[in-house]
Motif scaffolding. Sequence first.
Motif, PDB file in Angstrom:
ATOM      1  N   GLU A  56       0.817  -1.223   0.000  1.00  0.00           N
ATOM      2  CA  GLU A  56       0.000   0.000   0.000  1.00  0.00           C
ATOM      3  C   GLU A  56       0.850   1.273   0.000  1.00  0.00           C
ATOM      4  O   GLU A  56       0.634   2.162  -0.818  1.00  0.00           O
ATOM      5  N   ALA A  59       2.596   1.684  -3.367  1.00  0.00           N
ATOM      6  CA  ALA A  59       1.691   2.170  -4.411  1.00  0.00           C
ATOM      7  C   ALA A  59       1.532   3.684  -4.363  1.00  0.00           C
ATOM      8  O   ALA A  59       1.329   4.330  -5.396  1.00  0.00           O
ATOM      9  N   GLN A  60       1.660   4.252  -3.176  1.00  0.00           N
ATOM     10  CA  GLN A  60       1.525   5.707  -3.001  1.00  0.00           C
ATOM     11  C   GLN A  60       2.842   6.441  -3.239  1.00  0.00           C
ATOM     12  O   GLN A  60       2.896   7.662  -3.132  1.00  0.00           O
ATOM     13  N   GLU A  80       5.905   6.086 -11.542  1.00  0.00           N
ATOM     14  CA  GLU A  80       4.530   5.638 -11.314  1.00  0.00           C
ATOM     15  C   GLU A  80       4.126   4.437 -12.174  1.00  0.00           C
ATOM     16  O   GLU A  80       3.601   3.470 -11.636  1.00  0.00           O
ATOM     17  N   ARG A  83       5.887   1.373 -10.779  1.00  0.00           N
ATOM     18  CA  ARG A  83       5.448   1.122  -9.404  1.00  0.00           C
ATOM     19  C   ARG A  83       4.081   0.454  -9.403  1.00  0.00           C
ATOM     20  O   ARG A  83       3.862  -0.536  -8.717  1.00  0.00           O
ATOM     21  N   SER A  84       3.154   0.953 -10.199  1.00  0.00           N
ATOM     22  CA  SER A  84       1.807   0.369 -10.260  1.00  0.00           C
ATOM     23  C   SER A  84       1.852  -1.069 -10.748  1.00  0.00           C
ATOM     24  O   SER A  84       1.177  -1.947 -10.199  1.00  0.00           O
ATOM     25  N   ARG A  85       2.643  -1.316 -11.782  1.00  0.00           N
ATOM     26  CA  ARG A  85       2.771  -2.677 -12.306  1.00  0.00           C
ATOM     27  C   ARG A  85       3.357  -3.620 -11.265  1.00  0.00           C
ATOM     28  O   ARG A  85       2.900  -4.746 -11.103  1.00  0.00           O
ATOM     29  N   LYS A  88       0.822  -4.295  -8.400  1.00  0.00           N
ATOM     30  CA  LYS A  88      -0.248  -5.173  -8.878  1.00  0.00           C
ATOM     31  C   LYS A  88       0.261  -6.602  -9.051  1.00  0.00           C
ATOM     32  O   LYS A  88      -0.383  -7.557  -8.614  1.00  0.00           O
TER      33      LYS A  88
END
Length: 109
Positions: A56, A59-60, A80, A83-85, A88
């Motif tokens: 969490e 992700a931020q 970003e 990081r998102s990939r 997930k």
Amino acid sequence: MTAIVRGFSPRDAWPQPEMDLRVGDVVVRTGSPRVKGEADDPALEYAFSIADEILEPLAQGAPIAFTFGGQTISAPTVSEPWRSRFVKACGDLVHPGMRRRGAVSARVY
């Protein structure tokens, strides 16, 4: 999840002294790392369970830092999209019910 951290000088001891992983303002893992690499380019390998308490804040875009022997090394900020990939993909590896603090062990694997 495994992190390989360069820049620390391993100790002449086994096991190595503990290393802290901090994501944001919270130390989320502490354990004894393994020494990897060559004598002129050592690295400390640190493995830990995938958990929302790590995913969490990652992700931020929370900063990541490792502390070993009184020295702190900050990891470079990940862009970003990457990081998102990453968050997930890691989250998809473990059922959400197993990623909660009460469901995962705080020990280093």
